[in-house]
Design an enzyme around this catalytic site. Structure first.
Site, PDB file in Angstrom:
ATOM      1  N   SER A 256     -22.418 -57.208 -14.674  1.00 37.87           N
ATOM      2  CA  SER A 256     -21.410 -57.610 -13.683  1.00 37.87           C
ATOM      3  C   SER A 256     -21.931 -57.650 -12.253  1.00 37.87           C
ATOM      4  O   SER A 256     -21.187 -58.032 -11.343  1.00 37.87           O
ATOM      5  CB  SER A 256     -20.195 -56.683 -13.751  1.00 37.87           C
TER       6      SER A 256
ATOM      7  N   LYS B  17     -21.329 -60.821 -10.428  1.00 40.81           N
ATOM      8  CA  LYS B  17     -20.133 -61.140  -9.644  1.00 40.81           C
ATOM      9  C   LYS B  17     -20.388 -61.069  -8.147  1.00 40.81           C
ATOM     10  O   LYS B  17     -19.577 -61.567  -7.351  1.00 40.81           O
ATOM     11  CB  LYS B  17     -18.987 -60.220 -10.055  1.00 40.81           C
TER      12      LYS B  17
ATOM     13  N   SER C 288     -13.636 -55.895 -10.976  1.00 42.04           N
ATOM     14  CA  SER C 288     -14.701 -56.543 -11.754  1.00 42.04           C
ATOM     15  C   SER C 288     -14.121 -57.394 -12.886  1.00 42.04           C
ATOM     16  O   SER C 288     -14.668 -57.436 -13.997  1.00 42.04           O
ATOM     17  CB  SER C 288     -15.672 -55.494 -12.328  1.00 42.04           C
TER      18      SER C 288
ATOM     19  N   LYS D   3     -21.682 -52.952  -5.901  1.00 39.19           N
ATOM     20  CA  LYS D   3     -21.175 -53.410  -7.192  1.00 39.19           C
ATOM     21  C   LYS D   3     -21.837 -52.664  -8.335  1.00 39.19           C
ATOM     22  O   LYS D   3     -23.027 -52.377  -8.305  1.00 39.19           O
ATOM     23  CB  LYS D   3     -21.432 -54.918  -7.343  1.00 39.19           C
TER      24      LYS D   3
END
Length: 387
Positions: free
Chosen positions: A62, A65, A127, A230
């Site tokens: 992720s 992202k 997320s 993140k």
């Protein structure tokens, strides 16, 4: 005025601070980091403080992202989309069942409209794979087209070892990145869109009556000043974390890929950031536009031109070695008029002992017009005798 034809020394040493013995400087041992790949970068300079396997292609999970969010921010700032835009949730975006595909959700509903503002927060804070696909479709028409857009942005940012196949980070053998590339992306995200970057510090987000907390375990760590960025996790990628923290005017970016647990990715990231803040500092050696020397000009209306840097010279160095930093500069041969302000005329390079740690272009700080016929002829004769 009598013209001075003495030969300009091409290399001139400029000591920034009193030099001492490099060999005697205290060199802290770099920490052992329990991860497949990692890097610690200074935000302001882009200098890498330390790294391990930072160019190894790995699944970014992720962390992908971050690029999805970067593109959203760019499209917002260009006016191509707005925070108030209402995005229709497709069945494709809605059908991101975590039991079937893995990953997290914002829990949007099919055929309902959701604002770009909410979807962006759903991507950054929660997320959400569903939110990522919804925005990919809104911007590019399909996730496949958005992935192509992601790769174009990656190329522009110098992420030369990255290739995206989707907007979410769900596993694909051709969906890869590196710790170095992800650090570059984090740096660009903070620098290019600081207002949008502030979303990464939000601790939780509520949508559709469901409150989800940000999975970044380091947020709110008052000892480090972490304000992003993140997390990521898949079975293939392991536990990943990109962190950014600011302390005493210095911002660091760390990337940890392939840790074995949430706790490990947090502890190893904390280890890197603490090490960087404790032992490193940024030194502003020269300011942009400051004259470093007066260089001889041939065949010009002026005999000399001030030379310096077009940008501030800031270096990330060990605190114990900052007094050993030296600067040297050299010209690219003899300077011939006309010369334009900002024209590259040489190079400034910084040494720590015998090692060059940074190079910057040296530029003319003023214009020098070409001399008249007799001035040019006189200098041509002088140059002939010099050669």
């Amino acid at each position: 005025m009598k013209r001075n034809y003495s030969v300009l020394l091409v290399i001139v040493g400029a000591v920034l601070w009193a030099a001492s013995n490099v060999a005697n400087a205290i060199q802290p041992r770099k920490p052992n980091v329990a991860a497949s790949s990692w890097i610690l970068m200074d935000y302001e300079t882009g200098n890498v403080i330390m790294e391990e396997a930072a160019d190894e292609p790995l699944p970014p999970a992720s962390l992908t992202k971050m690029m999805t969010s970067y593109i959203i921010a760019d499209q917002l700032h260009k006016g191509n989309i707005s925070l108030e835009d209402q995005v229709l949730i497709s069945k494709n975006a809605w059908a991101q069942n975590p039991k079937l595909r893995g990953g997290s959700l914002m829990f949007v509903e099919v055929n309902k409209y959701v604002s770009v503002d909410d979807l962006h927060r759903g991507i950054v804070v929660q997320s959400g794979n569903d939110a990522s696909i919804a925005m990919a479709e809104h911007i590019a028409g399909s996730e496949e087209a958005f992935a192509d857009l992601m790769n174009q942005y990656a190329k522009r940012l110098g992420m030369n070892s990255t290739h995206f196949m989707n907007s979410t980070g769900l596993p694909d053998e051709n969906h890869i990145s590196t710790a170095r590339d992800l650090a570059k992306l984090a740096r660009a995200l903070i620098a290019d869109f600081p207002e949008d970057y502030s979303l990464y510090a939000e601790r939780e987000f509520t949508y559709n009556g469901i409150t989800q907390k940000n999975r970044n375990e380091l947020l709110g760590d008052t000892t480090l000043g972490v304000d992003g960025i993140k997390t990521g996790h898949t079975e293939e990628a392991g536990y990943c974390l990109v962190s950014s923290a600011e302390k005493q005017g210095m911002r660091l970016i760390s990337v940890v890929l392939g840790a074995d647990s949430m706790g490990t990715r947090a502890s190893e990231s904390r280890k890197l950031l603490n090490f960087g803040f404790r032992f490193y500092t940024n030194v502003k050696a020269f300011a942009a536009g400051k004259a470093l020397n007066q260089a001889q000009v041939w065949k010009g209306e002026e005999e000399k031109v001030a030379v310096g840097l077009a940008q501030d010279a800031v270096l990330t160095v060990l605190k114990s070695e900052k007094d050993e930093l030296k600067a040297n500069y050299k010209l690219n041969g003899k300077l011939m008029a006309p010369i334009k302000k900002g024209q590259v005329v040489g190079e400034v390079y910084f040494n720590m002992g015998d090692t060059v740690v940074k190079r910057l272009p040296m530029v003319a700080l003023d214009n020098v017009e070409e001399a008249g016929f007799f001035g040019r002829m006189w200098d041509s004769m002088a140059l002939w005798f010099e050669d």
